[in-house]
Design an enzyme around this catalytic site. Structure first.
Site, mmCIF file in Angstrom:
data_model
loop_
_atom_site.group_PDB
_atom_site.id
_atom_site.type_symbol
_atom_site.label_atom_id
_atom_site.label_comp_id
_atom_site.label_asym_id
_atom_site.label_seq_id
_atom_site.Cartn_x
_atom_site.Cartn_y
_atom_site.Cartn_z
ATOM 1 N N LYS A 1 0.625 -1.382 0.080
ATOM 2 C CA LYS A 1 -0.161 -0.043 -0.010
ATOM 3 C C LYS A 1 0.766 1.273 -0.012
ATOM 4 O O LYS A 1 0.350 2.517 -0.422
ATOM 5 C CB LYS A 1 -0.902 -0.080 1.126
ATOM 6 C CG LYS A 1 -2.155 -0.905 0.990
ATOM 7 C CD LYS A 1 -3.082 -0.834 2.188
ATOM 8 C CE LYS A 1 -4.113 -2.068 2.352
ATOM 9 N NZ LYS A 1 -4.941 -1.697 3.207
ATOM 10 N N GLU B 1 -7.379 13.127 -1.296
ATOM 11 C CA GLU B 1 -6.831 13.714 -0.076
ATOM 12 C C GLU B 1 -6.623 12.753 1.088
ATOM 13 O O GLU B 1 -5.677 12.653 1.843
ATOM 14 C CB GLU B 1 -7.803 14.910 0.522
ATOM 15 C CG GLU B 1 -6.931 15.864 1.406
ATOM 16 C CD GLU B 1 -8.028 16.239 2.667
ATOM 17 O OE1 GLU B 1 -9.343 16.188 2.534
ATOM 18 O OE2 GLU B 1 -7.287 16.197 3.715
ATOM 19 N N ASP C 1 -10.334 2.557 2.869
ATOM 20 C CA ASP C 1 -10.396 1.776 3.921
ATOM 21 C C ASP C 1 -11.284 2.615 5.053
ATOM 22 O O ASP C 1 -11.888 2.147 5.952
ATOM 23 C CB ASP C 1 -9.038 1.580 4.470
ATOM 24 C CG ASP C 1 -8.198 0.475 3.756
ATOM 25 O OD1 ASP C 1 -9.010 -0.540 3.390
ATOM 26 O OD2 ASP C 1 -7.156 0.425 4.100
ATOM 27 N N ALA D 1 -0.974 3.355 16.118
ATOM 28 C CA ALA D 1 -0.921 4.311 15.220
ATOM 29 C C ALA D 1 -0.065 3.932 14.297
ATOM 30 O O ALA D 1 1.155 4.775 13.599
ATOM 31 C CB ALA D 1 -0.095 5.500 16.128
ATOM 32 N N ASN E 1 -1.459 4.558 21.673
ATOM 33 C CA ASN E 1 -0.445 3.691 21.214
ATOM 34 C C ASN E 1 0.573 3.144 22.145
ATOM 35 O O ASN E 1 0.717 3.671 22.977
ATOM 36 C CB ASN E 1 0.189 4.094 19.854
ATOM 37 C CG ASN E 1 0.856 3.202 19.047
ATOM 38 O OD1 ASN E 1 0.159 2.028 18.938
ATOM 39 N ND2 ASN E 1 1.878 3.308 18.528
ATOM 40 N N GLU F 1 4.879 8.028 21.297
ATOM 41 C CA GLU F 1 5.485 9.040 20.231
ATOM 42 C C GLU F 1 4.699 9.010 18.757
ATOM 43 O O GLU F 1 4.479 9.794 18.218
ATOM 44 C CB GLU F 1 6.894 8.660 19.943
ATOM 45 C CG GLU F 1 7.759 9.791 19.228
ATOM 46 C CD GLU F 1 7.613 11.123 19.566
ATOM 47 O OE1 GLU F 1 7.539 11.379 20.838
ATOM 48 O OE2 GLU F 1 7.471 11.993 18.794
ATOM 49 N N ARG F 2 4.544 7.483 18.236
ATOM 50 C CA ARG F 2 3.906 7.493 17.270
ATOM 51 C C ARG F 2 2.306 7.915 17.244
ATOM 52 O O ARG F 2 1.895 8.310 16.335
ATOM 53 C CB ARG F 2 3.793 6.042 16.812
ATOM 54 C CG ARG F 2 5.230 5.390 16.336
ATOM 55 C CD ARG F 2 5.088 3.867 16.168
ATOM 56 N NE ARG F 2 4.937 3.803 14.487
ATOM 57 C CZ ARG F 2 4.433 2.584 14.133
ATOM 58 N NH1 ARG F 2 4.175 1.430 14.782
ATOM 59 N NH2 ARG F 2 4.106 2.758 12.728
ATOM 60 N N GLY G 1 -13.974 -6.512 11.909
ATOM 61 C CA GLY G 1 -13.940 -5.709 10.630
ATOM 62 C C GLY G 1 -14.346 -6.244 9.206
ATOM 63 O O GLY G 1 -14.053 -5.742 8.202
ATOM 64 N N GLN H 1 -15.121 -1.186 2.097
ATOM 65 C CA GLN H 1 -13.971 -0.396 1.256
ATOM 66 C C GLN H 1 -13.854 -1.072 -0.105
ATOM 67 O O GLN H 1 -13.888 -0.247 -1.010
ATOM 68 C CB GLN H 1 -12.650 -0.619 2.134
ATOM 69 C CG GLN H 1 -12.021 -2.064 2.080
ATOM 70 C CD GLN H 1 -11.410 -3.002 0.955
ATOM 71 O OE1 GLN H 1 -11.087 -2.016 0.044
ATOM 72 N NE2 GLN H 1 -11.701 -4.197 0.913
HETATM 73 P P1 ATR Z 1 -0.544 -2.235 10.598
HETATM 74 O O1 ATR Z 1 -0.233 -1.887 9.194
HETATM 75 O O2 ATR Z 1 -1.236 -3.458 10.902
HETATM 76 O O3 ATR Z 1 -0.771 -1.020 11.337
HETATM 77 P P2 ATR Z 1 2.118 -1.676 11.771
HETATM 78 O O4 ATR Z 1 2.106 -0.223 11.002
HETATM 79 O O5 ATR Z 1 3.252 -2.409 11.898
HETATM 80 O O6 ATR Z 1 1.005 -2.602 11.164
HETATM 81 O O7 ATR Z 1 1.477 -1.199 13.306
HETATM 82 C C1 ATR Z 1 1.051 -2.119 14.264
HETATM 83 C C2 ATR Z 1 0.286 -1.406 15.279
HETATM 84 O O8 ATR Z 1 0.045 -2.229 16.216
HETATM 85 C C3 ATR Z 1 1.262 -0.390 16.183
HETATM 86 O O9 ATR Z 1 0.486 0.643 16.426
HETATM 87 C C4 ATR Z 1 1.830 -1.413 17.129
HETATM 88 O O10 ATR Z 1 2.233 -0.484 18.142
HETATM 89 P P3 ATR Z 1 3.592 0.015 18.430
HETATM 90 O O11 ATR Z 1 3.545 1.346 17.326
HETATM 91 O O12 ATR Z 1 3.939 0.686 19.738
HETATM 92 O O13 ATR Z 1 4.719 -0.937 17.700
HETATM 93 C C5 ATR Z 1 0.599 -2.015 17.443
HETATM 94 N N1 ATR Z 1 0.916 -3.167 18.338
HETATM 95 C C6 ATR Z 1 1.318 -4.439 17.814
HETATM 96 N N2 ATR Z 1 1.292 -5.430 18.683
HETATM 97 C C7 ATR Z 1 0.806 -4.960 19.717
HETATM 98 C C8 ATR Z 1 0.726 -5.382 21.236
HETATM 99 N N3 ATR Z 1 0.780 -6.613 21.407
HETATM 100 N N4 ATR Z 1 -0.103 -4.691 22.077
HETATM 101 C C9 ATR Z 1 -0.454 -3.298 21.524
HETATM 102 N N5 ATR Z 1 0.002 -2.854 20.508
HETATM 103 C C10 ATR Z 1 0.442 -3.437 19.470
#
Ligand code: ATR
Length: 275
Positions: free
Chosen positions: A66, A78, A103, A129, A152, A156-157, A242, A249
């Site tokens: 993507k 946008e 989405d 995030a 999150n 920070e993210r 979902g 979508q």
């Molecule tokens: P996606 O495309 O599925 O969003 P990603 O960009 O890798 O995949 O993001 C995964 C998200 O799930 C992130 O918000 C991640 O948190 P971090 O930014 O702190 O890594 C979150 N995530 C993954 N496993 C998790 C867990 N066990 N508990 C809480 N958050 C989790």
């Protein structure tokens, strides 16, 4: 020759998109050929160019392409611009490629149109995030909700995403780590983390839902997801997965390509029954 469309991803064998689009086409009395393409992880652009050079009219893009699709297109909607990701490629009359992201509108329509959630005035929490959360940001902020909080594991993210959202909307957007949710209440909690892929739920307070609050998991499966079960166990008035977002979508992609918006309820029911 039927008009050609496809979904491209890697892996791709599991994709439900051909089934969904075939159902839409039949319902709308249209003849289309919608296939699956196993994309080359090292040369996604070549696969896309080949498909359109051979007369293809539109592609859906799924993991892990993507973001690459976003970079590849000549212009973007946008909502795709802010998402940083494109899930729908449209060939324009002059041959240029337009990228959109359906989405977020899929999420909002599933909640509002299919299930009757009232976004107006709602306080909404988005968990996660990463790409999935960022992908739904603009339509979510345009839904009429009163306030969005993004939480999150890596705070920070969440802050970065909140800044992005604030730049594209006048709706208040706040951000925090999960510990910042203590004492907070929400009308809707959306799980956009990938924690559920390993059966986990983010560490969130047990009393996060306002009375009558809903939960929504962007993941889905034959069995209730871990986050759906969390909602059921913590007093959610509705606890949704979902699957409806997936179909919505797709319906928005179909509309962008074909100019007709298909009915989704019967397709959602068909997929639910097939699980
Ligand atoms: P996606 O495309 O599925 O969003 P990603 O960009 O890798 O995949 O993001 C995964 C998200 O799930 C992130 O918000 C991640 O948190 P971090 O930014 O702190 O890594 C979150 N995530 C993954 N496993 C998790 C867990 N066990 N508990 C809480 N958050 C989790």
């Amino acid at each position: 020759m039927p008009h050609r469309y496809a979904v491209i991803g890697n892996p791709i064998a599991h994709s439900q998109s051909p089934v969904i689009h075939a159902a839409f086409a039949e319902q709308c009395g249209e003849v289309i050929d919608y296939g699956r393409i196993l994309g080359d992880r090292h040369d996604f652009a070549a696969d896309v160019q080949r498909f359109f050079a051979q007369g293809g009219l539109g592609l859906n893009v799924t993991l892990p392409f993507k973001e690459q699709a976003w970079a590849l297109v000549d212009e973007r909607s946008e909502r795709a611009e802010v998402a940083g990701a494109v899930n729908t490629l449209i060939v324009l009359p002059d041959g240029r490629l337009r990228g959109d992201n359906t989405d977020g509108i899929g999420l909002v329509r599933d909640l509002a149109d299919n299930h009757g959630f009232t976004f107006a005035g709602a306080r909404v929490l988005l968990l996660g995030a990463g790409g999935a959360a960022r992908g739904v940001l603009v339509p979510l902020l345009g839904s009429g909700l009163r306030e969005l909080v993004i939480a999150n594991r890596t705070a920070e993210r969440a802050h970065t995403l909140a800044v992005l959202g604030s730049g594209s909307s006048t709706v208040p957007v706040a951000a925090c780590g999960f510990e910042g949710l203590i004492g907070e209440r929400f009308d809707l909690v959306i799980n956009a983390t990938s924690a559920g892929l390993s059966g986990a739920v983010p560490p969130i307070p047990a009393d996060l839902l306002a009375p009558g609050g809903w939960t929504y998991d962007m993941l889905y499966g034959a069995e209730p997801t871990a986050f759906c079960r969390w909602g059921q166990a913590h007093g959610a008035a509705r606890s949704l997965d979902g699957l409806g977002m997936l179909v919505e979508q797709a319906a928005e992609s179909f509309r962008l390509w074909r100019g007709v918006r298909p009915r989704t309820a019967e397709v959602i029911a068909m997929l639910r029954a097939a699980d």
